[in-house]
Design an enzyme around this catalytic site. Sequence first.
Site, PDB file in Angstrom:
ATOM      1  N   HIS A 153      69.822  44.786  -2.149  1.00  0.00           N
ATOM      2  CA  HIS A 153      70.323  45.161  -0.647  1.00  0.00           C
ATOM      3  C   HIS A 153      70.739  46.586  -0.543  1.00  0.00           C
ATOM      4  CE1 HIS A 153      70.174  41.132   1.195  1.00  0.00           C
ATOM      5  NE2 HIS A 153      70.320  40.639  -0.046  1.00  0.00           N
ATOM      6  N   SER A 182      75.170  40.863   0.191  1.00  0.00           N
ATOM      7  CA  SER A 182      74.890  40.915   1.492  1.00  0.00           C
ATOM      8  C   SER A 182      75.552  40.044   2.581  1.00  0.00           C
ATOM      9  CB  SER A 182      73.336  40.261   1.428  1.00  0.00           C
ATOM     10  OG  SER A 182      73.386  39.082   1.112  1.00  0.00           O
ATOM     11  N   LYS A 227      62.737  44.828   1.518  1.00  0.00           N
ATOM     12  CA  LYS A 227      63.548  45.191   2.541  1.00  0.00           C
ATOM     13  C   LYS A 227      63.452  46.681   2.879  1.00  0.00           C
ATOM     14  CE  LYS A 227      66.677  41.521   1.030  1.00  0.00           C
ATOM     15  NZ  LYS A 227      66.290  40.550   2.018  1.00  0.00           N
TER      16      LYS A 227
END
Length: 342
Positions: free
Chosen positions: A149, A121, A180
Site C-alpha cells: 500500500h 490499509s 495498485k
Amino acid sequence: MVDVAARMGTGAGGTRNIAGTNHPLVELERELADLHGKEAALLFTSGYVSNQTGIPTIAKLLPNCLILSDALNHNSMIEGVRQAGCDKQLWRHNDVAHLEELLKAADPARPKLIIFESLYSMDGDIAPIHAICDLADKYNAMTYVDEVHAVGMYGPRGGGVTERDNAAHRIDVIEGTLAKAFGCLGGYITGSNELIDAVRSYAPGFIFTTALPPAICAAATAAIRHLKTSQWERERHQDRAARVKAVLNAAGLPVMPSSTHIVPLLIGDAEKCKQASDMLLADHGIYIQPINYPTVPRGEERLRITPSPYHDDVLIDQLAEALVDVWERLQLPKRRQQLAAE
C-alpha cells in the site's frame, strides 16, 4: 504495453522455467530491484501470491524457523505463515516492546523471521520500521516487510515507506505489488541475490504457475520508471488526502486517525455500513468500499476512502455533502467528541 503486445503477443507462453521468461519480464525485475536498492527481484502473479508463497518458502529453508508476525498483517501474510508450518508468534500491532519480549524469550541461535507491513490499509497507520530493525539487529532476526500500500506513493522515487524513512537497506525482504499505484498486475519480492535465487528454486507458487505476459511487464516497467522521476503524483496525492480529511472533519463525520492517504470513516455496524455504501452509489454516484468483518473486527466496520491525485476540490466537496446526507438518513453517529459534548 500496446507496442509489446503487438510484437510479442498477449500471453507469456508458459511458466518461468518453460518458455515463460521474456525480456520485458527480466527488465521489470531489474527495475524493481533498483527501486528498493536490492540486488535482485522475483515476480509473482499477484501481491497475494508473493506473500503466500514467499514467506513459507523462506521460512522452510531456515531450520526450526520462528516467525514473528504483526497481529494486523494482511490475509496473504497470514496464509503464508500458515503454509510455512513452523512455529509462529503474534506480536501486538506495532508494539515493539511486545516484539522484544518474544525475541528475548527465543533461543538466540534459532533462525527468526519478523514479518510486518509498512502501511496498514485498514487504519492507515505506519509501522515503526527503524525500531523493528533495531530489534532484528539486536536479536539476529531477518525482516520481511509488505510495502503493497506504499510503493509508488511514498519515498523520493516511489520505493515506499522504507525508502521514505531511509530504512530499505535494513530490510532483508521487501515485497510489493504492481496492481495498485503502478496500475498493472503482479507482485514481487526483492532481496539479496542468494535469497531471491533460493525462493526462485523452491517456491511452488513461482515454479508451477504461468509467468506474467510481456505486455503487462512492459506497462509496469514504464509506470515504475515514470514514478521514479515524477514527484507531481505523490505530492498531489498527499494534498488530496489531507483535504479530504479536513473537509470530512469539518462536516463532523467520524474520520478515524490516519497519517497516510487512507481515510477510514467509522460506522461500527455491518448492515449500516453496507447500506451506506449502497446509498452513496445509487443516490450520489460515488463508490466507496464497505469494510466489514473479517477484514476488520466486529464493531469496527467502516467506509474506506482512498482519494487519488485526480479528485479535485469540487469532487471532494460533493463527497462530503453525500456522506452527510447518508449519515443523516441512516442516523449514524457523528464524531465521538461531538457526541460526548452533547
